[in-house]
Design a protein around this motif. Structure first.
Motif, short mmCIF file in Angstrom:
data_model
loop_
_atom_site.label_atom_id
_atom_site.label_comp_id
_atom_site.label_asym_id
_atom_site.label_seq_id
_atom_site.Cartn_x
_atom_site.Cartn_y
_atom_site.Cartn_z
N THR A 47 1.04 -1.22 -0.07
CA THR A 47 0.01 0.06 0.03
C THR A 47 0.82 1.10 0.04
O THR A 47 0.24 2.55 -0.17
CB THR A 47 -1.04 -0.02 1.05
OG1 THR A 47 -0.28 0.07 2.34
CG2 THR A 47 -2.00 -1.23 1.16
N HIS A 48 2.12 1.09 0.08
CA HIS A 48 3.07 2.28 0.33
C HIS A 48 3.92 2.32 -1.03
O HIS A 48 4.92 2.89 -0.95
CB HIS A 48 3.89 2.17 1.63
CG HIS A 48 3.17 2.52 2.68
ND1 HIS A 48 2.50 3.79 2.89
CD2 HIS A 48 2.52 1.66 3.55
CE1 HIS A 48 1.72 3.65 4.19
NE2 HIS A 48 1.59 2.31 4.48
N ASP A 63 3.06 3.74 9.20
CA ASP A 63 1.49 3.37 9.19
C ASP A 63 1.21 2.64 10.31
O ASP A 63 2.23 1.69 10.93
CB ASP A 63 1.52 2.08 7.97
CG ASP A 63 0.53 1.75 7.65
OD1 ASP A 63 -0.30 1.20 8.58
OD2 ASP A 63 -0.09 1.48 6.35
#
Length: 178
Positions: A47-48, A63
């Motif tokens: 997701t990064h 996160d």
């Protein structure tokens, strides 16, 4: 952070120590938990991933889901050190072992080059530096009331109960080394 210690003058922590450190961590976690946390971390990391295909380390470490994974690892390590002296001795033996080959598959090994092997003994002082850096974010004093309540919900104990004895033993070891 642990990354600040790597190859820093005076720390004695070298990148060459990482394979043995990761092997020790995997043993303390156990294969099932290690596999679960590795899969969860991979999903979080994805997701990064930026447009350039690289994963933002700053984004990943900031996160909250990654913090939960990190906490789970540190809780497991701290709990494995309940009997501090025998675990310390085991950890130092693990860190001092120098395999002559690296596994690249379940049945394939590549010999290490002589310069890739750790060349000096991993000391108690290095262990103190390593664990102080690794555990600095979970010192019981870093938790506010809401974080403490979340921690208790996840782990069944408060941070002081889980990490306090480990920090006491680590400080005592550091004091004996002074």
């Amino acid at each position: 952070m642990l990354s600040d210690l790597l190859d820093a003058p005076g720390s004695g922590i070298e990148r060459k120590h990482l394979p043995q450190f990761f092997a020790a961590m995997r043993m303390m976690l156990g294969d099932d938990l290690h596999a679960e946390l590795k899969a969860r971390t991979k999903l979080i990391a994805e997701t990064h991933r930026g447009d350039d295909g690289l994963i933002s380390g700053d984004g990943l470490y900031a996160d909250p889901r990654a913090r939960v994974v990190q906490e789970r690892v540190l809780v497991s390590i701290a709990r494995s050190f309940r009997r501090f002296e025998p675990r310390k001795d085991w950890f130092l033996i693990m860190m001092d072992s120098s395999p002559t080959a690296v596994s690249v598959a379940s049945n394939a090994f590549v010999p290490k080059k002589p310069e890739d092997k750790a060349t000096h003994q991993f000391s108690e002082r290095q262990m103190v530096h390593l664990f102080e850096a690794l555990f600095q974010t979970v010192h019981p004093s870093t938790y506010d009331d809401a974080q403490r309540a979340d921690f208790v919900e996840r782990f069944g104990s408060d941070p002081q109960t889980v990490f306090g004895p480990f920090f006491v033993e680590l400080r005592a070891l550091a004091g004996r080394l002074s």
